[in-house]
Design a protein around this motif. Structure first.
Motif, PDB file in Angstrom:
ATOM      1  N   PRO B 100       0.788  -1.173   0.008  1.00  0.00           N
ATOM      2  CA  PRO B 100      -0.048  -0.130  -0.165  1.00  0.00           C
ATOM      3  C   PRO B 100       0.835   1.244   0.114  1.00  0.00           C
ATOM      4  O   PRO B 100       2.071   1.394   0.442  1.00  0.00           O
ATOM      5  CB  PRO B 100      -0.684   0.044   1.396  1.00  0.00           C
ATOM      6  N   LEU B 101       0.487   2.144  -0.740  1.00  0.00           N
ATOM      7  CA  LEU B 101       1.250   3.410  -0.779  1.00  0.00           C
ATOM      8  C   LEU B 101       0.532   4.610  -0.244  1.00  0.00           C
ATOM      9  O   LEU B 101      -0.599   4.567   0.121  1.00  0.00           O
ATOM     10  CB  LEU B 101       1.459   3.726  -2.315  1.00  0.00           C
ATOM     11  N   THR B 102       1.276   5.858  -0.115  1.00  0.00           N
ATOM     12  CA  THR B 102       0.573   6.886   0.403  1.00  0.00           C
ATOM     13  C   THR B 102       1.529   8.213  -0.132  1.00  0.00           C
ATOM     14  O   THR B 102       2.538   7.866  -0.578  1.00  0.00           O
ATOM     15  CB  THR B 102       0.821   7.084   1.964  1.00  0.00           C
ATOM     16  N   ALA B 103       0.839   9.175  -0.371  1.00  0.00           N
ATOM     17  CA  ALA B 103       1.585  10.449  -1.058  1.00  0.00           C
ATOM     18  C   ALA B 103       2.455  11.098   0.080  1.00  0.00           C
ATOM     19  O   ALA B 103       1.789  11.312   1.199  1.00  0.00           O
ATOM     20  CB  ALA B 103       0.635  11.272  -1.751  1.00  0.00           C
ATOM     21  N   VAL B 104       3.540  11.666  -0.487  1.00  0.00           N
ATOM     22  CA  VAL B 104       4.110  12.519   0.231  1.00  0.00           C
ATOM     23  C   VAL B 104       4.694  13.902  -0.640  1.00  0.00           C
ATOM     24  O   VAL B 104       4.759  13.490  -1.939  1.00  0.00           O
ATOM     25  CB  VAL B 104       5.646  11.857   0.962  1.00  0.00           C
ATOM     26  N   LEU B 105       4.687  14.833   0.170  1.00  0.00           N
ATOM     27  CA  LEU B 105       5.314  16.181  -0.759  1.00  0.00           C
ATOM     28  C   LEU B 105       6.610  16.260  -0.698  1.00  0.00           C
ATOM     29  O   LEU B 105       7.385  16.328   0.442  1.00  0.00           O
ATOM     30  CB  LEU B 105       4.557  17.344  -0.136  1.00  0.00           C
ATOM     31  N   LEU B 106       7.512  16.337  -1.870  1.00  0.00           N
ATOM     32  CA  LEU B 106       8.954  16.509  -1.810  1.00  0.00           C
ATOM     33  C   LEU B 106       9.295  17.995  -1.650  1.00  0.00           C
ATOM     34  O   LEU B 106      10.251  18.151  -2.526  1.00  0.00           O
ATOM     35  CB  LEU B 106       9.428  15.652  -3.089  1.00  0.00           C
ATOM     36  N   LEU B 188       6.268  17.088  -7.716  1.00  0.00           N
ATOM     37  CA  LEU B 188       6.694  17.020  -6.045  1.00  0.00           C
ATOM     38  C   LEU B 188       6.083  16.249  -5.340  1.00  0.00           C
ATOM     39  O   LEU B 188       6.225  16.031  -4.208  1.00  0.00           O
ATOM     40  CB  LEU B 188       6.484  18.435  -5.811  1.00  0.00           C
ATOM     41  N   ILE B 189       5.169  15.484  -5.777  1.00  0.00           N
ATOM     42  CA  ILE B 189       4.449  14.532  -4.947  1.00  0.00           C
ATOM     43  C   ILE B 189       4.816  12.971  -5.587  1.00  0.00           C
ATOM     44  O   ILE B 189       4.692  12.649  -6.696  1.00  0.00           O
ATOM     45  CB  ILE B 189       2.789  14.601  -4.953  1.00  0.00           C
ATOM     46  N   GLU B 190       5.193  12.188  -4.351  1.00  0.00           N
ATOM     47  CA  GLU B 190       5.812  10.824  -4.870  1.00  0.00           C
ATOM     48  C   GLU B 190       4.745  10.075  -3.953  1.00  0.00           C
ATOM     49  O   GLU B 190       4.312  10.235  -2.884  1.00  0.00           O
ATOM     50  CB  GLU B 190       7.058  10.574  -4.305  1.00  0.00           C
ATOM     51  N   LEU B 191       4.494   8.631  -4.568  1.00  0.00           N
ATOM     52  CA  LEU B 191       3.623   7.763  -3.760  1.00  0.00           C
ATOM     53  C   LEU B 191       4.844   6.653  -3.247  1.00  0.00           C
ATOM     54  O   LEU B 191       5.576   6.261  -3.701  1.00  0.00           O
ATOM     55  CB  LEU B 191       2.807   7.005  -4.753  1.00  0.00           C
ATOM     56  N   ARG B 192       4.807   6.767  -1.618  1.00  0.00           N
ATOM     57  CA  ARG B 192       5.682   5.970  -1.079  1.00  0.00           C
ATOM     58  C   ARG B 192       5.177   4.666  -0.485  1.00  0.00           C
ATOM     59  O   ARG B 192       3.943   4.831   0.086  1.00  0.00           O
ATOM     60  CB  ARG B 192       6.508   6.711  -0.244  1.00  0.00           C
ATOM     61  N   ARG B 199       4.258   6.075   9.601  1.00  0.00           N
ATOM     62  CA  ARG B 199       5.506   6.624   9.795  1.00  0.00           C
ATOM     63  C   ARG B 199       6.029   6.977   8.192  1.00  0.00           C
ATOM     64  O   ARG B 199       5.600   6.182   7.382  1.00  0.00           O
ATOM     65  CB  ARG B 199       6.594   5.554  10.442  1.00  0.00           C
ATOM     66  N   LYS B 200       6.703   7.923   8.125  1.00  0.00           N
ATOM     67  CA  LYS B 200       7.316   8.476   6.847  1.00  0.00           C
ATOM     68  C   LYS B 200       8.801   9.083   6.990  1.00  0.00           C
ATOM     69  O   LYS B 200       8.829   9.672   8.198  1.00  0.00           O
ATOM     70  CB  LYS B 200       6.394   9.526   6.259  1.00  0.00           C
ATOM     71  N   LEU B 201       9.452   8.720   6.264  1.00  0.00           N
ATOM     72  CA  LEU B 201      10.935   9.226   6.311  1.00  0.00           C
ATOM     73  C   LEU B 201      11.374   9.545   4.942  1.00  0.00           C
ATOM     74  O   LEU B 201      11.528   8.516   4.207  1.00  0.00           O
ATOM     75  CB  LEU B 201      11.872   8.317   6.944  1.00  0.00           C
ATOM     76  N   GLU B 268      11.148  13.255   9.155  1.00  0.00           N
ATOM     77  CA  GLU B 268      10.478  11.997   9.572  1.00  0.00           C
ATOM     78  C   GLU B 268       9.099  12.354  10.284  1.00  0.00           C
ATOM     79  O   GLU B 268       9.044  13.547  10.914  1.00  0.00           O
ATOM     80  CB  GLU B 268      11.315  11.494  10.922  1.00  0.00           C
ATOM     81  N   ILE B 269       8.138  11.701   9.878  1.00  0.00           N
ATOM     82  CA  ILE B 269       6.755  11.987  10.482  1.00  0.00           C
ATOM     83  C   ILE B 269       6.247  10.728  11.293  1.00  0.00           C
ATOM     84  O   ILE B 269       6.446   9.686  10.855  1.00  0.00           O
ATOM     85  CB  ILE B 269       6.040  12.538   9.158  1.00  0.00           C
TER      86      ILE B 269
END
Lengths: 333, 287, 448
Positions: B100-106, B188-192, B199-201, B268-269
């Protein structure tokens, strides 16, 4: 540098016209007709106009504030124009309650349900007027006789409009030449001395407004000229074919709401087509439908219906009738 | 009077009968035989029609699933493993496991870190300001802040934060449909890969300029200094065009790179607040 | 009086600097010369850090078919090559030069004498234009030598010289026409020779009577050049509109003027061609109008390329305190610049300063379908529709509606009473449609 510069794509200047200015320009153009109607219909005209304008603005405010919860835009003047035009389409002795119902239909149903200014397919004032005409036919068709400042409000003396006189008379088998005696002369009609809706009677006042709007470039000539021209042409043909049954073109243009409709209602920006070619088609459609309704229809007057019917074709015209693009067809020489 | 009623009833009934017969034959004539499983599969899909699977809508995706030999490369990010599993059961196939992915703003260029050098005054649309010029700051890679991504999101998972002038992604609403990824003119948006506890890093920067100009434009820009690369024990970090990238599939969330980054561009979130250093060391030795 | 038939607007002219003679701005302490001052591929830098260059020396050579040479506008040492935000709004590679003295390369004829005899042949003229880095100085900066080569199978009947300067505020072409009329007409004769045509039509808008009178007087000495006064209407300076106005030919959508037998050059370009061919002087300085209602000493200056806008503003009386926007070019089609360190380039016809209260866009209201955008569009498009289509990502339909014909003159946005950013979206749509078309083409060639 301490303060930052603004950046935006070109152009970096803008013309002076704003929506507000255009709308108030229309309001100004309607003033001569308002003054003449006050002059002819007295207190009634003032009461009807004020009620209509105030209730239109109020309904727009209430709907934006409590139902749509959007920014309030009553100052842009479009509600005032709708209110004025609605009032102009009413007899000057109509009860206040009916006007308020008409305003609610005009603003609430015809305008705001579609999303407000710029999105309504039908002219709000005309929708309101036609609703009232169908719902309150007696009140909507008892026209006060223009009698000057002294004219009261609800107790005004009423009479029939020239169009109704002709229509009724012809139905009862009277001769046209005999009927023409009963109605005001062309000059009296031009000056507005006839029964009718309070704004539609004074042809000269409406023409002053037309010239003003052309001068200020608020509207172009295409729609008014094609409406009036097509009515003149069509009624001339009918008149030449059988002058005993059909009134002359000048009568058709001066009587009823042709001038008000052609100059102020059909040219409503939102509900009229956008390029000159379709504007002329639209205008001719209104003219022909008006004459058909007048001559063969059940109502003596048909401008409102004609405009509303043509309003329905506007999206179609905007989609399929395109201006000839620059460089589309090579003509050298 | 009664005859009128009778005639009316008879004539209307006849009309209905004739119409019914015509309809019956027309329906027979133009009958389309469709795989019934398409409807079944469509019923379990989320019906969001977001296009996250790469097809125009859920119906098209259901058709593709029914026709497909295997499920490789087909995934509904919104329905996730659950929906794909059900679909596989109906069609008698195996759904491969997809992270499963989620979007993050680079980008982390808030006005505080990335000083404004001009004021954009045109139409509020990132595509327009991107075509026009570098943007309100000196960074030609960073977020323009006109909210194209927010408008593109049909799941209400994004909003503009007026203080940071950056879009915010609400994790529990984001379904990784990728609409915002396509909407962003600066990519600028990546699916990670989604990690546990949201948690996001990641490197919150997309600036490919050299260190100097990048840092002048934005104090939290990645300068490509390679410090993080050296500290990473899992080979999760790569540097290309003066920009570090953390591979989410390899990252173990050890967070060593975070403290190493001189410009704090790795963020880190949703991690617990940092423990005192000794404890962290002890934990990493034990773990 | 001639003009183009449909559409157009009449913005306030604001030609504040019309009677200000061209003054020469001395070279600044340092210049920043971007290598991309023209449409097409950026030039390749051929100098290194520390090199000493002379005024007029080539510092970057053209690369590819559509490209142009770049010359040093000063003498001095190359400090570095770095990126700088230039008039495009993005960071571009530029050569930074620290000025030392003002030593011109020897081949340039610096005398004031007017040389009227044309010695070079047609091909030599074109070669000279390429060598001297001549680009269209009206603002589009399309390399001129390409326009001078008439493609095989096509015939050019008319050379059209654009002295319209329909943009408000700008007066640089007007001043050139008044002060350097003879040079311009010699330049026109050179262009006629290069193109092999015997008729040139010089279009000037009627709000410049002095230029019309002066050039009409001078043109009696030149064969084949006729001066035509045109009715004032924006965007008459657009190539296709000018051709329509002067010779009543319509350039078909997606075609070049040469397809209807006309080639258009700007009056300023004609002057640059004169200088390049007759005086051996490459294009490294141009006339720039610096103006604005709040400027204390607006004027027309002969400026070296690469000079920061800051220097120009200082020469014109300093930056007014409430400046809210600075535009490179005209107010209708020019580009707002980020800061005053942006260098002047070949395409800089003017720098306009707007006070803060005039620099912000109007509030956006809903479209009331007043159809003004349609009536002012000189290309008879439907801007309101193109805007909506671009906004909603309906690019295929926008292409059918002719979005690529748009020349971005800005009349629609200018006249929209609801203050809608029509051109912003049309421009976006046009760029996207062009990109998609290119992708389609690449895909086709890939599959074939």
């Amino acid at each position: 540098m301490s303060n930052l510069l603004n950046i935006s794509p070109s152009p970096h200047t803008h013309g002076k016209d704003t929506t507000k200015k255009l709308m108030y320009g229309v309001v100004l153009a309607l003033m001569p007709a308002l003054f003449t109607s006050v002059f002819y219909f007295g207190t009634g005209a003032v009461i009807v106009t004020l009620t209509s304008v105030i209730s239109c603005i109020t309904f727009e405010y209430l709907i934006q504030r409590f139902i749509l919860k959007k920014p309030i835009s009553i100052t842009d003047g479009s509600a005032i124009v709708t209110g004025l035009l609605l009032a102009f389409n009413l007899p000057s002795n109509i009860p206040v309650a009916i006007i308020i119902i008409g305003s609610l239909i005009a603003i609430g149903v015809a305008k705001m349900t579609f999303g407000g200014l710029g999105n309504n397919p039908f002219n709000p004032a005309l929708v309101g007027r036609v609703f009232m005409l169908i719902s309150f036919p007696v009140q909507m068709t008892s026209w006060p006789v223009p009698a000057g400042f002294g004219t009261g409000y609800l107790d005004a003396v009423t009479g029939a409009t020239p169009l109704a006189i002709i229509k009724e008379g012809l139905k009862n088998g009277e001769s046209l030449s005999g009927l023409m005696e009963k109605i005001p002369s062309a000059f009296q009609m031009f000056m507005g001395k006839m029964g009718g809706s309070m704004g539609e009677v004074a042809a000269f006042a409406l023409l002053i407004g037309f010239v003003y709007m052309l001068y200020k470039k608020i509207i172009t000539w295409h729609i008014p000229v094609s409406v009036i021209g097509s009515i003149a042409l069509f009624t001339s043909i009918l008149w030449l074919v059988n002058p005993e049954l059909n009134a002359d073109p000048l009568f058709h243009i001066l009587a009823g709401g042709v001038l008000l409709g052609a100059i102020f209602m059909a040219t409503d920006y939102v509900t009229s087509p956008m390029n000159p070619k379709s504007m002329i088609i639209y205008g001719c459609g209104i003219g022909i439908l008006t004459v058909i309704i007048r001559v063969w229809g059940a109502y003596p007057e048909g401008v409102s219906f004609a405009i509303l019917i043509m309003n329905a074709f506007v999206p179609l015209m905007n989609t399929y009738i395109k201006p000839k693009r620059f460089g589309e067809e090579v003509k050298n020489g | 009077m009664s005859s009128t009623i009778l005639i009316t009833i008879i004539s209307l009934s006849l009309l209905a009968l004739i119409s019914a017969v015509i309809l019956y034959f027309v329906a027979q004539k133009f009958k389309i035989s469709e795989d019934a499983r398409i409807d079944e599969v469509q019923a379990i899909l989320p019906a969001a029609n977001c296009g996250g699977c790469g097809f125009a809508g859920c119906r098209n995706f259901a058709e593709a699933l029914v026709q497909a030999e295997t499920f490789d490369g087909l995934n509904c990010p919104v329905g996730g493993a659950e929906a794909m599993g059900l679909a596989a059961k109906i069609l008698g196939k195996v759904a491969p496991f997809v992270d499963p992915l989620t979007a993050v703003l680079l980008c982390n260029g808030t006005p505080e870190f990335r000083p404004r050098t001009s004021i954009y005054n045109g139409a509020s649309d990132c595509r327009i300001s991107h075509n026009l010029y570098i943007g309100e700051t000196d960074c030609s890679y960073g977020c323009l802040g006109n909210g194209d991504c927010v408008r593109a999101c049909t799941f209400d998972a994004m909003y503009m934060n007026n203080a940071t002038e950056l879009p915010v992604i609400t994790d529990d609403k984001c379904v990784a449909c990728g609409a915002c990824v396509k909407a962003c003119p600066r990519n600028l948006i990546e699916l990670r890969k989604k990690a546990k506890k949201e948690r996001k890093l990641y490197v919150a920067c997309s600036n490919c300029d050299k260190g100097g100009p990048a840092k002048r434009a934005c104090s939290v820009a990645c300068t490509g200094c390679t410090k993080c690369l050296k500290v990473c024990e899992f080979g999760a970090i790569t540097i290309e065009n003066n920009l570090a990238y953390i591979d989410a599939t390899k990252c173990t969330f050890c967070r060593k790179c975070v403290s190493e980054c001189a410009t704090s561009s790795i963020i880190e979130i949703n991690f617990p607040s940092k423990k005192p250093k000794a404890e962290v060391l002890a934990e990493s030795v034990n773990g | 009086m001639k003009t183009f038939p449909s559409g157009g607007i009449h913005p306030p002219e604001n030609k504040l600097t019309a009677e200000m003679a061209i003054a020469s701005l001395p070279a600044p302490e340092s210049v920043t010369i971007p290598v991309s001052q023209h449409i097409g591929a950026p030039a390749t830098i051929i100098v290194n850090k520390g090199d000493y260059v002379k005024t007029g020396q080539i510092i970057a050579t053209s690369k590819g078919f559509v490209s142009s040479n770049i010359h040093s506008s000063v003498s001095g040492k190359v400090n570095k090559t770095d990126t700088v935000i230039d008039t495009t709004g993005y960071k571009q590679t530029a050569v930074f030069i620290d000025v030392e003295g003002d030593e011109w390369i020897e081949t340039i004829d610096r005398s004031d004498e007017i040389v009227s005899e044309i010695k070079l042949s047609s091909d030599e003229i074109i070669e000279k234009c390429l060598e001297s880095g001549i680009v269209g100085l009206g603002g589009a900066t399309f390399p001129s030598h390409i326009k001078l080569k008439v493609p095989a199978g096509k015939k050019c009947d008319f050379l059209i010289i654009n002295g319209v300067e329909c943009e408000p505020f700008l007066t640089s072409d007007y001043r050139l026409m008044v002060e350097k009329g003879e040079e311009i007409l010699i330049g026109v004769t050179i262009l006629m020779k290069a193109l092999g045509v015997d008729k040139a039509m010089f279009g000037i808008e009627n709000n410049k009577p002095a230029a019309i009178k002066h050039l009409t007087e001078l043109s009696k000495k030149f064969k084949g050049i006729s001066i035509h006064a045109l009715k004032v209407k924006y965007p008459q300076g657009a190539e296709k509109q000018l051709i329509k106005a002067l010779i009543n030919r319509e350039v078909p959508a997606g075609h070049l003027p040469v397809d209807v037998g006309a080639v258009v050059h700007n009056a300023g370009t004609a002057f640059a061609v004169y200088e390049a061919v007759q005086k051996n002087k490459p294009l490294f300085e141009r006339v720039v109008t610096i103006t604005g209602k709040t400027m204390t000493r607006p004027g027309n200056f002969l400026v070296r390329t690469g000079t920061p806008v800051r220097k120009l503003i200082e020469a014109a009386g300093g930056l007014p305190a409430d400046t809210g926007k600075i535009v490179n070019g005209g107010p209708m089609m020019g580009k707002a610049i980020n800061n005053i360190d942006v260098p002047v380039v070949k395409g800089t016809s003017g720098i306009i300063l707007f006070p803060a209260n005039e620099s912000e866009r109007a509030e956006i209201n809903p479209c009331i379908r007043c159809a003004r955008c349609i009536s002012v569009c000189a290309l008879k498009l439907e801007p309101f529709l193109l805007m909506t289509l671009s906004e909603k990502n309906m690019f295929e339909r926008a292409e059918q509606e002719g979005i690529t014909n748009c020349m971005e003159c800005g009349s629609c946005s200018y006249s929209c009473p609801a203050g809608r950013p029509i051109l912003d979206y049309v421009r976006l749509g046009k760029a996207t449609v062009n990109r998609l078309a290119q992708e389609r083409k690449m895909q086709q060639t890939a599959t074939n």
